[in-house]
Enzyme design. Structure first.
Site, PDB file in Angstrom:
ATOM      1  N   SER A  15       0.807  -1.225   0.000  1.00 32.10           N
ATOM      2  CA  SER A  15       0.000   0.000   0.000  1.00 32.10           C
ATOM      3  C   SER A  15       0.843   1.279   0.000  1.00 32.10           C
ATOM      4  CB  SER A  15      -0.956   0.020   1.186  1.00 32.10           C
ATOM      5  OG  SER A  15      -0.263   0.247   2.387  1.00 32.10           O
ATOM      6  N   LYS A  23       0.546   4.755   6.771  1.00 25.93           N
ATOM      7  CA  LYS A  23      -0.028   5.598   5.716  1.00 25.93           C
ATOM      8  C   LYS A  23       0.587   6.989   5.802  1.00 25.93           C
ATOM      9  CE  LYS A  23      -3.018   2.382   4.665  1.00 25.93           C
ATOM     10  NZ  LYS A  23      -2.550   1.397   3.754  1.00 25.93           N
TER      11      LYS A  23
END
Length: 185
Positions: free
Chosen positions: A35, A78
Site C-alpha cells: 500500500s 499511511k
C-alpha cells in the site's frame, strides 16, 4: 564469581536503558503489503518515533503508524494527507485540499511520491470535512491501499508515531524527509 556478577549488572543496566527506549521512544515496524509502494516496500524495517507527537502535531506528508478504529489488532502505515479542519476533495488519484487556516479556494496536492497524473476534480468529486482531531490518511499506492477513503478519518488518539528511518534493506537505508507541497504545508 565476579565475572558472573559483572554479566548480571551489565544485563540489568542494558535492560534499564533499552526497554524504556523501545516501549516509549522508538518502536520497530515491519511493512506488510504494497500500500505504500513505491516509498516503502513489503518487508522494509522501519523505526517509528513514538514521542514527537506528544510535543507537536502531525504534519501533512508525514508517514505515520497507527491502529485504525475498524481494526484494533493491526497496525497500519499511511501518509497524512488531510489535517484537522481541512476540506478534502477526492476524485480518482487527485486530492484537492482546502485548508481552514487559509482563504484560498484549495490546492491540488502535487505528490511526487505517487505514480499517475492529477487533474482538477469535477462536480461529482467526494468531499470530506475533517474535525478538530481528525486526519485523512492515504497509502502512496492509491489503487492498492485500505485507507481513509474506505474506512473514514483517523482520530489523533490512534496515532502511534511517525516513521523516522528505514533500516532494512540496508541498500535502501534513509532518514524520512517530509515532501513539499508547494505552500500547502
Amino acid at each position: 564469581m565476579s565475572s558472573f556478577r559483572d554479566i548480571v549488572i551489565v544485563t540489568v543496566v542494558s535492560l534499564l536503558i533499552i526497554l524504556p527506549i523501545r516501549f516509549f521512544l522508538i518502536q520497530p515496524f515491519f511493512v506488510e503489503g504494497s500500500s505504500m509502494h513505491p516509498s516503502y516496500e513489503d518487508g522494509d524495517y522501519l523505526l517509528v518515533d513514538q514521542i514527537s507527537y506528544d510535543f507537536s502535531d502531525p504534519k501533512r506528508g508525514d508517514v505515520i503508524v497507527f491502529t485504525p478504529a475498524h481494526d484494533e489488532v493491526k497496525v497500519y502505515i499511511k501518509r497524512v494527507i488531510g489535517l484537522p479542519n481541512d476540506k478534502i476533495i477526492l476524485e480518482d488519484d487527485t486530492v484537492l485540499v482546502v485548508n481552514s487556516l487559509t482563504t484560498e479556494s484549495g490546492k491540488i496536492l502535487k505528490e511526487s511520491y505517487i505514480e499517475g497524473t492529477t487533474k482538477d476534480p469535477s462536480e461529482g468529486a467526494e468531499i470530506i470535512l475533517l474535525g478538530e482531531d481528525e486526519y485523512f490518511v492515504m497509502g502512496d499506492n492509491r489503487s492498492n491501499s485500505s485507507d481513509s477513503r474506505s474506512w473514514g478519518v483517523l482520530s489523533r488518539s490512534r496515532i502511534i508515531g511517525k516513521v523516522l528511518v528505514r533500516l532494512w534493506p540496508i541498500s535502501d537505508f534513509y532518514f524520512f524527509k517530509k515532501p513539499s507541497y508547494g505552500g500547502l504545508e
